[in-house]
Design a protein around this motif. Structure first.
Motif, PDB file in Angstrom:
ATOM      1  N   ALA A  88       0.888  -1.217  -0.042  1.00  5.91           N
ATOM      2  CA  ALA A  88       0.031  -0.114  -0.038  1.00  5.91           C
ATOM      3  C   ALA A  88       0.834   1.151  -0.114  1.00  5.91           C
ATOM      4  CB  ALA A  88      -0.950   0.094   1.091  1.00  5.91           C
ATOM      5  N   ASP A  89       0.594   2.257  -0.777  1.00  4.89           N
ATOM      6  CA  ASP A  89       1.279   3.502  -0.795  1.00  4.89           C
ATOM      7  C   ASP A  89       0.387   4.812  -1.082  1.00  4.89           C
ATOM      8  OD1 ASP A  89       2.956   5.611  -1.442  1.00  4.89           O
ATOM      9  OD2 ASP A  89       4.721   4.153  -1.541  1.00  4.89           O
ATOM     10  N   PRO A  90       0.170   5.713  -0.418  1.00  3.92           N
ATOM     11  CA  PRO A  90      -0.792   6.546  -0.719  1.00  3.92           C
ATOM     12  C   PRO A  90      -0.321   7.521  -2.042  1.00  3.92           C
ATOM     13  CG  PRO A  90       0.595   7.247   1.335  1.00  3.92           C
ATOM     14  CD  PRO A  90       0.662   5.857   0.746  1.00  3.92           C
ATOM     15  N   ASN A  91       1.057   7.618  -2.297  1.00  4.69           N
ATOM     16  CA  ASN A  91       1.483   8.165  -3.543  1.00  4.69           C
ATOM     17  C   ASN A  91       1.698   7.313  -4.588  1.00  4.69           C
ATOM     18  OD1 ASN A  91       1.785  10.674  -2.016  1.00  4.69           O
ATOM     19  ND2 ASN A  91       3.425   9.828  -0.851  1.00  4.69           N
ATOM     20  N   GLY A  92       1.290   6.048  -4.521  1.00  6.49           N
ATOM     21  CA  GLY A  92       1.161   5.185  -5.672  1.00  6.49           C
ATOM     22  C   GLY A  92       2.344   4.310  -5.449  1.00  6.49           C
ATOM     23  N   GLU A  99      16.927   9.253  -6.647  1.00  4.04           N
ATOM     24  CA  GLU A  99      17.761   9.113  -7.725  1.00  4.04           C
ATOM     25  C   GLU A  99      18.871   8.332  -6.812  1.00  4.04           C
ATOM     26  OE1 GLU A  99      17.331  10.055 -10.777  1.00  4.04           O
ATOM     27  OE2 GLU A  99      15.822  11.235 -10.051  1.00  4.04           O
ATOM     28  N   TRP A 100      19.368   7.218  -7.486  1.00  7.56           N
ATOM     29  CA  TRP A 100      20.289   6.228  -6.525  1.00  7.56           C
ATOM     30  C   TRP A 100      21.634   5.917  -7.128  1.00  7.56           C
ATOM     31  CZ3 TRP A 100      15.286   3.075  -6.221  1.00  7.56           C
ATOM     32  CH2 TRP A 100      14.355   3.563  -5.272  1.00  7.56           C
ATOM     33  N   ASN A 101      22.518   6.068  -6.540  1.00  3.06           N
ATOM     34  CA  ASN A 101      24.007   5.610  -6.911  1.00  3.06           C
ATOM     35  C   ASN A 101      24.688   4.340  -5.883  1.00  3.06           C
ATOM     36  OD1 ASN A 101      23.488   8.094  -7.816  1.00  3.06           O
ATOM     37  ND2 ASN A 101      25.817   8.157  -8.175  1.00  3.06           N
ATOM     38  N   GLY A 177      -3.230   4.615   2.021  1.00  2.00           N
ATOM     39  CA  GLY A 177      -1.937   5.029   3.133  1.00  2.00           C
ATOM     40  C   GLY A 177      -2.439   4.216   4.185  1.00  2.00           C
ATOM     41  N   VAL A 178      -1.470   3.464   4.984  1.00  3.22           N
ATOM     42  CA  VAL A 178      -1.785   2.907   6.168  1.00  3.22           C
ATOM     43  C   VAL A 178      -2.041   4.149   7.166  1.00  3.22           C
ATOM     44  CG1 VAL A 178      -0.560   1.544   7.977  1.00  3.22           C
ATOM     45  CG2 VAL A 178      -0.413   0.905   5.748  1.00  3.22           C
ATOM     46  N   ILE A 179      -2.904   4.078   8.114  1.00  7.42           N
ATOM     47  CA  ILE A 179      -3.321   4.905   8.806  1.00  7.42           C
ATOM     48  C   ILE A 179      -3.151   4.429  10.454  1.00  7.42           C
ATOM     49  CG2 ILE A 179      -4.515   6.457   7.372  1.00  7.42           C
ATOM     50  CD1 ILE A 179      -7.033   5.543   8.880  1.00  7.42           C
ATOM     51  N   GLY A 343      14.053  -0.506   5.492  1.00  8.45           N
ATOM     52  CA  GLY A 343      14.407   0.546   4.818  1.00  8.45           C
ATOM     53  C   GLY A 343      14.425   1.855   5.644  1.00  8.45           C
ATOM     54  N   ASP A 344      14.294   2.852   5.022  1.00  8.87           N
ATOM     55  CA  ASP A 344      14.911   4.237   6.021  1.00  8.87           C
ATOM     56  C   ASP A 344      14.096   4.155   7.276  1.00  8.87           C
ATOM     57  OD1 ASP A 344      16.541   5.151   4.180  1.00  8.87           O
ATOM     58  OD2 ASP A 344      15.346   6.970   3.708  1.00  8.87           O
ATOM     59  N   ALA A 345      12.800   3.707   7.402  1.00  9.15           N
ATOM     60  CA  ALA A 345      12.104   3.465   8.690  1.00  9.15           C
ATOM     61  C   ALA A 345      12.867   3.089   9.670  1.00  9.15           C
ATOM     62  CB  ALA A 345      10.615   2.952   8.498  1.00  9.15           C
ATOM     63  N   GLY A 356      21.368   4.773   1.938  1.00  6.95           N
ATOM     64  CA  GLY A 356      20.444   3.929   2.526  1.00  6.95           C
ATOM     65  C   GLY A 356      20.191   2.962   1.151  1.00  6.95           C
ATOM     66  N   PHE A 357      20.635   3.319  -0.109  1.00  2.67           N
ATOM     67  CA  PHE A 357      20.363   2.497  -1.083  1.00  2.67           C
ATOM     68  C   PHE A 357      21.469   1.365  -1.114  1.00  2.67           C
ATOM     69  CE2 PHE A 357      21.322   1.714  -5.776  1.00  2.67           C
ATOM     70  CZ  PHE A 357      20.272   1.021  -6.230  1.00  2.67           C
ATOM     71  N   GLY A 358      22.734   1.618  -0.807  1.00  5.85           N
ATOM     72  CA  GLY A 358      23.687   0.572  -0.742  1.00  5.85           C
ATOM     73  C   GLY A 358      23.291  -0.162   0.284  1.00  5.85           C
TER      74      GLY A 358
HETATM   75  C1  LIG Z   1      17.061  13.448  -1.760  1.00  6.04           C
HETATM   76  C2  LIG Z   1      17.513  12.098  -1.463  1.00  6.04           C
HETATM   77  C3  LIG Z   1      18.863  11.959  -2.096  1.00  6.04           C
HETATM   78  C4  LIG Z   1      19.224  10.434  -1.857  1.00  6.04           C
HETATM   79  N1  LIG Z   1      20.364   9.979  -2.463  1.00  6.04           N
HETATM   80  C5  LIG Z   1      20.689   9.024  -2.180  1.00  6.04           C
HETATM   81  C6  LIG Z   1      21.865   8.263  -2.978  1.00  6.04           C
HETATM   82  O1  LIG Z   1      22.694   8.811  -3.943  1.00  6.04           O
HETATM   83  N2  LIG Z   1      22.509   6.987  -2.486  1.00  6.04           N
HETATM   84  C7  LIG Z   1      21.883   6.208  -1.756  1.00  6.04           C
HETATM   85  O2  LIG Z   1      22.608   5.219  -1.318  1.00  6.04           O
HETATM   86  N3  LIG Z   1      21.037   6.712  -0.847  1.00  6.04           N
HETATM   87  C8  LIG Z   1      20.217   7.985  -1.345  1.00  6.04           C
HETATM   88  N4  LIG Z   1      19.330   8.369  -0.426  1.00  6.04           N
HETATM   89  C9  LIG Z   1      18.763   7.688   0.472  1.00  6.04           C
HETATM   90  C10 LIG Z   1      17.786   6.708  -0.277  1.00  6.04           C
HETATM   91  O3  LIG Z   1      17.191   7.122  -1.240  1.00  6.04           O
HETATM   92  C11 LIG Z   1      16.760   5.987   0.819  1.00  6.04           C
HETATM   93  O4  LIG Z   1      17.732   5.382   1.739  1.00  6.04           O
HETATM   94  C12 LIG Z   1      15.763   5.027  -0.055  1.00  6.04           C
HETATM   95  O5  LIG Z   1      15.196   5.580  -0.842  1.00  6.04           O
HETATM   96  C13 LIG Z   1      15.119   4.477   1.286  1.00  6.04           C
HETATM   97  O6  LIG Z   1      14.014   3.865   0.719  1.00  6.04           O
HETATM   98  P1  LIG Z   1      12.464   3.447   1.536  1.00  6.04           P
HETATM   99  O7  LIG Z   1      11.717   2.908   0.690  1.00  6.04           O
HETATM  100  O8  LIG Z   1      12.788   2.885   3.048  1.00  6.04           O
HETATM  101  O9  LIG Z   1      11.739   4.788   1.819  1.00  6.04           O
HETATM  102  P2  LIG Z   1      11.317   6.089   1.001  1.00  6.04           P
HETATM  103  O10 LIG Z   1      12.022   6.072  -0.362  1.00  6.04           O
HETATM  104  O11 LIG Z   1      10.976   7.325   1.906  1.00  6.04           O
HETATM  105  O12 LIG Z   1       9.593   5.550   0.631  1.00  6.04           O
HETATM  106  C14 LIG Z   1       9.105   5.546   1.525  1.00  6.04           C
HETATM  107  C15 LIG Z   1       7.432   5.121   0.949  1.00  6.04           C
HETATM  108  O13 LIG Z   1       6.489   5.311   1.733  1.00  6.04           O
HETATM  109  C16 LIG Z   1       5.236   5.673   1.373  1.00  6.04           C
HETATM  110  N5  LIG Z   1       4.416   6.063   2.672  1.00  6.04           N
HETATM  111  C17 LIG Z   1       4.397   7.384   3.176  1.00  6.04           C
HETATM  112  N6  LIG Z   1       3.463   7.319   4.098  1.00  6.04           N
HETATM  113  C18 LIG Z   1       2.863   6.040   4.242  1.00  6.04           C
HETATM  114  C19 LIG Z   1       1.630   5.473   4.767  1.00  6.04           C
HETATM  115  N7  LIG Z   1       0.929   6.132   5.459  1.00  6.04           N
HETATM  116  N8  LIG Z   1       1.345   4.283   4.052  1.00  6.04           N
HETATM  117  C20 LIG Z   1       1.879   3.620   3.278  1.00  6.04           C
HETATM  118  N9  LIG Z   1       2.944   4.199   2.469  1.00  6.04           N
HETATM  119  C21 LIG Z   1       3.426   5.339   2.888  1.00  6.04           C
HETATM  120  C22 LIG Z   1       5.802   6.915   0.441  1.00  6.04           C
HETATM  121  O14 LIG Z   1       4.913   7.465  -0.572  1.00  6.04           O
HETATM  122  C23 LIG Z   1       7.042   6.265  -0.046  1.00  6.04           C
HETATM  123  O15 LIG Z   1       6.735   5.692  -1.476  1.00  6.04           O
HETATM  124  C24 LIG Z   1      18.711   9.618  -0.891  1.00  6.04           C
HETATM  125  C25 LIG Z   1      17.516  10.149  -0.179  1.00  6.04           C
HETATM  126  C26 LIG Z   1      17.148  11.350  -0.469  1.00  6.04           C
HETATM  127  C27 LIG Z   1      15.822  12.082   0.210  1.00  6.04           C
END
Ligand SMILES: Cc1cc2nc3c(=O)[nH]c(=O)nc-3n(C[C@H](O)[C@H](O)[C@H](O)COP(=O)(O)OP(=O)(O)OC[C@H]3O[C@@H](n4cnc5c(N)ncnc54)[C@H](O)[C@@H]3O)c2cc1C
Length: 498
Positions: A88-92, A99-101, A177-179, A343-345, A356-358
């Motif tokens: 589930a994702d509220p933004n799709g 962008e990732w490297n 979106g999960v609430i 992930g980031d959470a 975070g990507f690596g």
């Molecule tokens: C600007 C920027 C540049 C970056 N550049 C790099 C890089 O060059 N190299 C690298 O290694 N890392 C980079 N990072 C870090 C990397 O992008 C993140 O570690 C990675 O994208 C994390 O992915 P994620 O899916 O955990 O979180 P996110 O990408 O934050 O995704 C979270 C998802 O949860 C969804 N969401 C939010 N609320 C809810 C809800 N209530 N219910 C359901 N879904 C929800 C959002 O819509 C989103 O799609 C960068 C981060 C940022 C912000």
């Protein structure tokens, strides 16, 4: 690029909003505002309380993944193993705006993890760099190889993950979106709000929380607010203020610290003269202002011309909060049984590099393997789920180094301090050679390597001892010393729990 962005300071929010809309577009500014509201805690309380499913409750799926960003890696891997997954994702789903490297050896995890094949991996590559640059104001540039030297087409990867999910029968809940959630012995009842405001529930065995920094369960004590995007119109060439397609700019500063925070640029040339660039700062969540991304975009536009020259336009804005955990306090655990942060959470990546990507590439396959065992044995208690994670021992000592770059450091009194410290540290790192450089930036460094780096930095910049005493509390210093001792005993090897 005009200088009009310099009026975008945090004190002049209405003017900044109009200028941001002009530069980034209305939809992006709406997303930015929404993210700021959720992350700095101004979001309204969740209007839902559910019922804890008792044993024997019928399930809609095994795993619900909240957040369809990079964590789709988990959805594909679990679905390949026969787990019934919904996302589930509220933004799709798979609309990441990222962008990732990474380096090619790190990206190979996508092939060995069964996400894509070698040909598909090569098709993801948007650019490769012959070398990576680090340059701090007032210090000579240093170069390295094999670090963040492959830029991938992030949307293509997300499209691929989405298509794989579709082919594997994963349920994609776009716009939901999960609430809230309620955990019981028979599963988790998860409440989803659709775009039209309608609320429905779904029952799963396990909730994977991949909502990034906006997850209400994400607990972090370090953060990099980051703004920028894909830019066009910058001058190409080999000068420091030009875009050289063969060089990935890992870390660059052109200013000293402002209010104790050093604005740091990174820049990666892409296809057809495009340049992906970010400006970020190290800080702690409690010191984020009310509009941190808006204020940082103000700095971005007002100082971009000191970083790169040309008539820049933002082709695709990218921004966010990259959270991390210092490991100087206990690591935030799963919030309850049947819920695991990913992930980031989960903030399991390096608190120094914030890559975070690596980190996701390195961890998704082993975490999924552990998770599959837990699902098979129906052992989804909080502690057991938390044990699915293991991490590089060096991460336990890097948080203290990151704190030295935040706005609680000596930089509050001496704006040039952070540049001097980083100039000394990277000069010392480059002197140790490409392999040591890679090990530190890709979480493989051993205790000897980190110790030599700290000593070489202090020899170059002796004020570091005073800065440590000024920046870290006694408790943090003791945690750092304890972590270092454990790191010394354990070495660099990551051992996954059994
Ligand atoms: C600007 C920027 C540049 C970056 N550049 C790099 C890089 O060059 N190299 C690298 O290694 N890392 C980079 N990072 C870090 C990397 O992008 C993140 O570690 C990675 O994208 C994390 O992915 P994620 O899916 O955990 O979180 P996110 O990408 O934050 O995704 C979270 C998802 O949860 C969804 N969401 C939010 N609320 C809810 C809800 N209530 N219910 C359901 N879904 C929800 C959002 O819509 C989103 O799609 C960068 C981060 C940022 C912000």
């Amino acid at each position: 690029m005009s200088d009009s962005g310099q009026h975008l300071g945090s004190g002049d929010v209405s003017a900044s909003e109009a200028l941001l809309v002009e530069r980034l577009g209305a939809a992006a500014v709406e997303r930015l505002r929404d993210l700021e509201r959720r992350v700095v805690g101004q979001a309204p309380p969740l209007p839902w309380s559910g019922r804890a499913p008792p044993r024997g409750t019928a399930l809609d799926c095994d795993v619900l993944l909240a957040g369809g960003g990079l964590s789709l890696l988990y959805a594909v891997t679990l679905a390949r193993a026969g787990v019934r997954v919904a996302v589930a994702d509220p933004n799709g789903v798979a609309r990441g705006h990222r962008e990732w490297n990474a380096s090619m050896p790190e990206l190979q995890a996508l092939v060995s993890g069964g996400i894509l094949d070698e040909r598909e991996l090569q098709e993801l590559v948007a650019a490769r760099y012959a070398r990576g640059l680090v340059r701090w104001r007032g210090s000579a540039p240093v170069y390295t190889r094999g670090v963040l030297d492959v830029a991938i087409d992030a949307q293509r990867l997300l499209n691929h993950l989405r298509a794989r999910c579709g082919a594997l029968g994963v349920t994609l809940l776009d716009g939901a979106g999960v609430i809230g959630q309620s955990v019981g012995e028979g599963g988790v009842e998860v409440a989803l709000r659709d775009r039209d405001g309608a609320v429905r529930t779904l029952i799963c065995r396990l909730l994977l929380d991949g909502r990034g920094a906006s997850s209400p369960f994400a607990r972090w004590d370090l953060v990099c607010p980051t703004v920028g995007g894909v830019l066009g119109g910058l001058a190409l060439g080999e000068g420091p203020d030009e875009v050289d397609p063969s060089v990935g700019e890992l870390l660059v500063s052109v200013d000293d610290a402002q209010d104790g925070r050093l604005p740091i640029w990174e820049g990666f040339p892409g296809r057809s003269g495009q340049f992906t660039t970010y400006l970020f700062e190290y800080t702690e969540p409690q010191r984020l202002g009310p509009r941190p991304l808006t204020a940082l975009y103000g700095r971005f536009f007002s100082s971009l011309h000191r970083y790169k020259r040309g008539d820049a336009t933002v082709l695709r804005p990218t921004f966010g909060f990259i959270p991390a955990h210092s490991r100087l306090r206990p690591h935030p655990a799963s919030p309850s049984d049947r819920v695991l942060l990913v992930g980031d959470a989960a903030a399991r990546h390096s608190p120094l590099t914030f890559c975070g990507f690596g980190a996701a590439l390195r961890s998704f396959a082993p975490v999924c393997a552990r998770l599959l065992e837990r699902l098979g044995a129906d052992r989804l208690d909080r502690r057991g789920l938390e044990a699915c994670w293991a991490e590089a021992p060096s991460l336990t000592v890097l948080g203290a180094l990151a704190l030295m770059m935040t706005d609680r450091s000596l930089a509050r009194r001496d704006p040039a301090w952070t540049n001097r410290l980083l100039g000394a540290a990277f000069d010392a790192l480059a002197a140790q050679g490409d392999e040591a450089f890679r090990d530190v930036l890709q979480d493989r460094a051993g205790p000897g390597q980190i110790w030599r780096l700290l000593r070489a930095t202090a020899r170059r910049e002796p004020r570091v001892y005073r800065a440590v005493m000024e920046t870290l509390s006694l408790r943090e210093l003791l945690s750092f010393a304890r972590n270092f001792a454990a790191f010394g005993l354990r070495g660099a090897e990551v051992t996954w729990p059994t």
